[in-house]
Motif scaffolding. Sequence first.
Motif, mmCIF file in Angstrom:
data_model
loop_
_atom_site.group_PDB
_atom_site.id
_atom_site.type_symbol
_atom_site.label_atom_id
_atom_site.label_comp_id
_atom_site.label_asym_id
_atom_site.label_seq_id
_atom_site.Cartn_x
_atom_site.Cartn_y
_atom_site.Cartn_z
ATOM 1 N N GLY A 149 0.740 -1.341 -0.016
ATOM 2 C CA GLY A 149 0.029 0.141 0.112
ATOM 3 C C GLY A 149 0.719 1.451 -0.026
ATOM 4 N N ALA A 150 1.962 1.037 0.388
ATOM 5 C CA ALA A 150 3.127 2.388 0.423
ATOM 6 C C ALA A 150 3.593 2.380 -0.950
ATOM 7 N N VAL A 151 3.495 1.729 -1.894
ATOM 8 C CA VAL A 151 4.091 1.742 -3.358
ATOM 9 C C VAL A 151 3.702 3.151 -3.873
ATOM 10 N N THR A 152 4.579 4.069 -4.340
ATOM 11 C CA THR A 152 4.246 5.045 -4.940
ATOM 12 C C THR A 152 4.581 5.380 -6.448
ATOM 13 N N ASP A 153 5.219 4.180 -6.928
ATOM 14 C CA ASP A 153 5.713 4.712 -8.531
ATOM 15 C C ASP A 153 4.933 4.104 -9.228
ATOM 16 N N LEU A 154 3.870 3.535 -8.971
ATOM 17 C CA LEU A 154 3.114 2.642 -9.997
ATOM 18 C C LEU A 154 1.842 3.826 -10.451
ATOM 19 N N PRO A 155 1.628 3.841 -11.992
ATOM 20 C CA PRO A 155 0.649 4.964 -12.449
ATOM 21 C C PRO A 155 -0.897 4.581 -12.002
ATOM 22 N N CYS A 156 -1.001 3.132 -11.764
ATOM 23 C CA CYS A 156 -2.504 2.824 -11.424
ATOM 24 C C CYS A 156 -2.485 2.834 -9.890
ATOM 25 N N GLY A 157 -1.568 3.636 -9.143
ATOM 26 C CA GLY A 157 -1.609 3.290 -7.575
ATOM 27 C C GLY A 157 -1.323 1.988 -6.888
ATOM 28 N N PRO A 158 -1.115 1.998 -5.555
ATOM 29 C CA PRO A 158 -0.933 0.826 -5.112
ATOM 30 C C PRO A 158 -1.945 -0.264 -5.466
ATOM 31 N N PRO A 159 -1.537 -1.600 -5.633
ATOM 32 C CA PRO A 159 -2.658 -2.482 -5.656
ATOM 33 C C PRO A 159 -3.060 -3.041 -4.300
ATOM 34 N N LYS A 160 -4.247 -3.314 -4.061
ATOM 35 C CA LYS A 160 -4.702 -3.985 -3.091
ATOM 36 C C LYS A 160 -4.892 -5.378 -3.093
ATOM 37 N N LEU A 161 -4.554 -6.264 -2.020
ATOM 38 C CA LEU A 161 -4.406 -7.745 -1.716
ATOM 39 C C LEU A 161 -5.490 -8.114 -0.924
ATOM 40 N N SER A 162 -6.177 -9.324 -1.239
ATOM 41 C CA SER A 162 -6.816 -9.992 -0.350
ATOM 42 C C SER A 162 -5.992 -11.401 -0.071
ATOM 43 N N ILE A 163 -6.003 -11.648 1.272
ATOM 44 C CA ILE A 163 -5.316 -12.623 1.864
ATOM 45 C C ILE A 163 -5.893 -13.631 2.616
ATOM 46 N N GLY A 164 -5.797 -15.163 2.446
ATOM 47 C CA GLY A 164 -6.204 -16.166 3.294
ATOM 48 C C GLY A 164 -5.206 -16.555 4.063
ATOM 49 N N ILE A 165 -5.471 -17.111 5.168
ATOM 50 C CA ILE A 165 -4.411 -17.677 6.108
ATOM 51 C C ILE A 165 -4.964 -19.157 6.764
ATOM 52 N N ALA A 166 -4.081 -20.172 6.611
ATOM 53 C CA ALA A 166 -4.553 -21.537 7.057
ATOM 54 C C ALA A 166 -3.257 -22.038 7.648
ATOM 55 N N VAL A 167 -3.237 -22.640 8.884
ATOM 56 C CA VAL A 167 -2.261 -23.177 9.679
ATOM 57 C C VAL A 167 -2.107 -24.428 9.927
ATOM 58 N N LEU A 168 -1.239 -25.407 9.695
ATOM 59 C CA LEU A 168 -1.318 -26.756 10.220
ATOM 60 C C LEU A 168 -0.416 -26.581 11.388
ATOM 61 N N PRO A 169 -0.948 -27.450 12.594
ATOM 62 C CA PRO A 169 -2.182 -28.370 12.667
ATOM 63 C C PRO A 169 -3.478 -27.604 13.263
ATOM 64 N N ASP A 170 -3.331 -26.343 13.144
ATOM 65 C CA ASP A 170 -4.686 -25.628 13.628
ATOM 66 C C ASP A 170 -5.755 -25.810 12.883
ATOM 67 N N HIS A 171 -5.665 -25.579 11.506
ATOM 68 C CA HIS A 171 -6.837 -25.727 10.608
ATOM 69 C C HIS A 171 -6.734 -26.872 9.734
ATOM 70 N N ALA A 172 -5.742 -27.625 9.512
ATOM 71 C CA ALA A 172 -5.702 -28.660 8.613
ATOM 72 C C ALA A 172 -4.586 -29.828 9.220
ATOM 73 N N ARG A 173 -4.516 -30.987 8.603
ATOM 74 C CA ARG A 173 -3.709 -31.886 8.906
ATOM 75 C C ARG A 173 -2.845 -32.375 7.592
ATOM 76 N N THR A 174 -3.355 -32.142 6.484
ATOM 77 C CA THR A 174 -2.503 -32.579 5.359
ATOM 78 C C THR A 174 -2.360 -31.360 4.353
ATOM 79 N N ALA A 175 -1.510 -31.563 3.660
ATOM 80 C CA ALA A 175 -1.133 -30.348 2.576
ATOM 81 C C ALA A 175 -2.180 -29.911 1.574
ATOM 82 N N GLU A 176 -3.203 -31.124 1.079
ATOM 83 C CA GLU A 176 -4.150 -30.707 0.253
ATOM 84 C C GLU A 176 -5.439 -29.866 1.100
ATOM 85 N N GLU A 177 -5.521 -30.495 2.396
ATOM 86 C CA GLU A 177 -6.341 -29.768 3.237
ATOM 87 C C GLU A 177 -5.870 -28.491 3.632
#
Length: 339
Positions: free
Chosen positions: A284-312
């Motif tokens: 968000g602090a990037v200033t040298d892009l003519p389109c402005g700083p891009p926004k990000l959507s982020i998802g977070i999952a943690v093993l073993p808290d949220h899953a048990r396998t790589a696929e999960e």
Amino acid sequence: MPFRIRDQHGAARAVAYLMLAAAVYNLVASVLMKLGEPLVELVASGVAALGFLTIGVICLRRPRALPRLFWPAVPLLSTLTITGLNYATRDTTLGPQLFYLWPLLYSASFLGRWLTVATVALISAGHGAVAFSYMADTGHALADWFAITVAMAMTAFVVAGLRERNSRLLEVLEAQASSDSLTGVANRRAFDRELARTVRAAAGGGDPVALITVDVDHFKSINDGWGHATGDRALRAVADALSDVPSPGERLVARLGGDEFAVLLRAGPDEALRYAERARARVGAVTDLPCGPPKLSIGIAVLPDHARTAEELQRVADAALYQAKERGRGQSAVAVTAA
């Protein structure tokens, strides 16, 4: 002395072929062609041929059954064997000296620099012992010893140089095969490999593993409105932020394709969320892009808290990413703890 075998499969094959050839040679030259010699000598030669054959078969079929020190000892033992045979037969002609090429090439191809130097020194000492013992002319012996030593040293230098060059080329090719050409971070192939390895390590009782999935919001609009060059710069800015932001543990940043990124992080949910928010702030602090700083959507999952396998873990992280988008994009969402 510490050592590292370069291409143990190739080294095992080289030793196997040598031992099998030595078994045949010893059987023909020392037994079949000398039938009439004392029985003790014939039996000894036959036993030696059998020993060579056994070692050759083991190297070919079950190389891992041999002790680790066997591999660096091979060129030294081979050199001593060749020297012993030359000394016993009092043969100072060129032909028998050519057998020294095998331990030399083996060392230069599969072992490190110091073991190669040791092999050259042992060859020089072995040939010198034979030459000075059985050549009548000392000057001739000195010249012969010097010629063999220089020839072996130069051969080792050339072969070791070619090996190092090939090793560097392989490293470059491996790096190119595992990195994204646009952003310089890992590609999907490297990510999938590291994800499987990291999950196995975590399953064995290691630190938790966070999978952070990242999408650039409305990236198509950036490409359509400002051109693909600006879109590429936006992707590089995201990759740089994910790579440069301090992380609580080891991490791997990867571009999975298009505007989709992923980060493997040795961290728990809270630490992963803090990392994600710092990365979003950095972008968000990037200033040298003519389109402005891009926004990000982020998802977070943690093993073993949220899953048990790589696929999960991947499935749950993607679900958290979609949740962040449904909330209005430009934010991070952590998966729900598994029951």
